[in-house]
Design a protein around this motif. Structure first.
Motif, mmCIF file in Angstrom:
data_model
loop_
_atom_site.group_PDB
_atom_site.id
_atom_site.type_symbol
_atom_site.label_atom_id
_atom_site.label_comp_id
_atom_site.label_asym_id
_atom_site.label_seq_id
_atom_site.Cartn_x
_atom_site.Cartn_y
_atom_site.Cartn_z
ATOM 1 N N GLN A 58 5.970 23.112 64.337
ATOM 2 C CA GLN A 58 6.738 23.325 63.100
ATOM 3 C C GLN A 58 8.232 23.392 63.371
ATOM 4 O OE1 GLN A 58 5.361 26.489 60.372
ATOM 5 N NE2 GLN A 58 3.422 26.403 61.461
ATOM 6 N N ASP A 62 6.691 17.142 63.018
ATOM 7 C CA ASP A 62 5.543 16.416 63.548
ATOM 8 C C ASP A 62 5.950 15.224 64.425
ATOM 9 O OD1 ASP A 62 2.626 16.311 63.483
ATOM 10 O OD2 ASP A 62 2.932 14.353 62.532
ATOM 11 N N HIS A 170 6.846 31.909 60.909
ATOM 12 C CA HIS A 170 6.154 30.647 60.619
ATOM 13 C C HIS A 170 4.689 30.842 60.247
ATOM 14 C CE1 HIS A 170 9.791 29.006 62.411
ATOM 15 N NE2 HIS A 170 9.493 27.899 61.771
#
Lengths: 258, 292
Positions: A58, A62, A170
């Motif tokens: 993250q 990606d 996150h």
């Protein structure tokens, strides 16, 4: 070179031609079919890394993660069929990976995520009953000579960055903006029952826990903790360990519990 | 008051072999749902390597599920076709898992996945010649003597062939079964994928195998691509529902083999449990037709 050696080399290096001993029954270029094997190898290993390092992914996105993981796969392919363990060298690779230098805490987040995977699969060990520990500690005449054995899942990490806070930010959607990652933080990872838990702790607690894990007796472990941080709070650290079922054995020189 | 005689019924989890029912690959995302709902599934299959860990949730849940269901242990990392010797450490880990979970079946692949120190995490193709046959048979002998039980060998899905192959894949597999006494895990999807990729007839491929050795069937979905000539290239990706062509081939296989334990495999894009359960029910439907 053996057939499997040539096959292996061509699988790992995308610029290598496919081995000459192969053919397609319809006459198609073997390279167009060898690409399936090459893609299987790379994408399955990159997926394994994506699963083990979700916050690392993250933090860079990606596309960047997959490119970085792809280079790692080529440099450090697995050396064991246990894919759960694949990626032990990934954090060190990230540390030296220049394109990731703009996220200086990325390698430490990867180190932290590796500890979480290890804790998840670590050996089971029955914790001591919390009351029994408290009674043993209170009834002990020579507390300093006590050795504590900790649950096999326990691991610590000292970081120059707020590694636990970055990871925690996150775990929920949205609001990451206010976080300042540029302050030192240490981490404790453990598994309580089936659940992996993480805590931000001070450097003194890291020294204390690491000392206990090396079999050092309580008095010396406290000394090492205070050397690492004058603010080390033994009571707070023991409360954390006892409260999360992290103590599995107590040994004094005379008796052993259990 | 009447006393009941104690009933000595065998729990379904303790039957000697896999039942002639549909089974499902056990995914960790479904552990809790399976335990809470105890669905009517013939058996579960797990990849051995996922459970080669010291402790934690994987062993916890598999232990509980094993108490309720028959189990198939399916290896994906032994590299039976490898050029070097088998990894003894890995074989020892398999023996430990088998001792712990007492699975009804153990299976592995006709493929290689390790070379030297490198593990490639894919099932790679073999040349079908006399030297490879000797090597594979010696490895299977070693597996069966170490694990003290016969194993099932799965036919591969392949995308290419080796110029120095001297045997058909079906002759190669038949010779292994004859020489080692292992059983056949007939992956019907792999048959279909390989036969399309190599322009063979799937039914004649199946008829060339020793079908009396089939101990389990696998069904799965494939992905579709094209090669440099624009021809269909099927990829065994375990990421899609089972294709109609594979269901039809399965039905024809069952008329030849009779009812056989049948696994629905899904390892990528894993859907909700009920979606996989529906595929298992479809397979159970075919199985009950041949049972009559």
């Amino acid at each position: 070179m053996s057939h499997h050696a040539a096959f292996t080399n061509a699988l790992l290096a995308p610029d290598q031609p496919c081995p000459g001993v192969l053919f397609s029954s319809n006459g198609a270029d073997p390279a167009s079919r060898f690409a399936v094997y090459r893609n299987n190898v790379h994408s399955s290993l990159i997926s394994a890394l994506s699963t083990a390092y979700p916050v690392t992914l993250q933090l860079v996105g990606d596309e960047f993660f997959r490119a970085m993981a792809g280079l790692f796969v080529q440099t450090c392919p697995p050396t064991s069929p246990l894919i759960n363990e694949y990626g032990s060298a990934f954090a060190a690779f990230i540390q030296d990976f220049e394109p990731a230098a703009s996220v200086p805490y990325l390698a430490d987040v990867a180190r932290f995520e590796r500890l979480r995977v290890r804790a998840y699969h670590a050996a089971d060990s029955q914790p001591l009953d919390q009351q029994a520990i408290l009674q043993a500690l209170q009834g002990q005449t020579d507390l300093g000579k006590l050795s504590l054995r900790l649950h096999p899942s326990l691991a610590t990490l000292n970081s120059s960055y707020a590694v636990v806070a970055v990871w925690a930010a996150h775990q929920t959607e949205g609001a990451v903006a206010t976080l300042n990652p540029r302050h030192a933080q240490s981490a404790l990872v453990l598994r309580q029952g089936l659940a992996v838990k993480v805590f931000a702790i001070d450097r003194g607690s890291v020294a204390f826990i690491d000392s206990l894990n090396q079999g050092i007796q309580l008095e010396m472990a406290v000394e090492k903790a205070l050397q690492a941080s004058a603010e080390f709070d033994l009571h707070q650290c023991l409360t954390l360990l006892i409260g999360h079922d992290a103590i599995t054995h107590l040994h004094s020189e005379q008796k052993v519990l259990p | 008051m009447m006393t009941l005689f104690p009933q000595h019924t065998v729990s379904p989890a303790q039957v000697p072999g896999l039942p002639h029912r549909a089974g499902l690959g056990l995914k960790n995302e479904h552990f809790i749902e399976v335990l809470e709902t105890l669905p009517d599934i013939g058996f579960f299959e797990v990849h051995a390597e996922n459970y080669m860990v010291d402790g934690g949730p994987f062993h916890h849940y598999l232990g509980l599920i094993r108490e309720q269901y028959p189990l198939s242990l399916h290896g994906v990392g032994l590299s039976i076709g490898g050029e070097g010797p088998l990894n003894r450490e890995h074989l020892a880990r398999l023996a430990t898992l088998i001792e712990r979970y007492q699975p009804q079946s153990f299976s592995e692949h006709l493929a290689w996945s390790s070379h030297g120190p490198v593990f490639l995490n894919d099932l790679l193709p073999l040349a079908y010649d006399a030297a490879t046959l000797d090597r594979v048979c010696a490895h299977i002998d070693q597996v069966q003597s170490t694990l003290k039980r016969p194993m099932l060998l799965e036919n591969p899905s392949t995308y290419l062939q080796f110029q120095h192959s001297t045997l058909d894949e079906t002759d190669f597999i038949s010779a292994i079964i004859r020489r080692t006494g292992c059983g056949l895990l007939l992956d019907v999807n792999n048959v279909y994928v390989s036969c399309i990729n190599h322009q063979r007839d799937p039914l004649s491929y199946i008829d060339a195998l020793p079908l009396s050795a089939v101990g389990e069937i696998h069904l799965a979905g494939f992905a579709e691509d094209t090669d440099s000539l624009g021809d269909r290239l099927l990829i065994d990706d375990h990421g899609a529902p089972i294709d109609n062509a594979v269901w039809q081939l399965y039905e024809q296989v069952l008329t030849r083999t009779g009812p056989v334990a049948t696994l629905i495999e899904r390892d990528n894009q894993v859907p909700a449990f009920r979606v996989l359960h529906a595929e298992a029910q479809q397979a159970d439907g075919y199985l009950s037709q041949v049972n009559v």
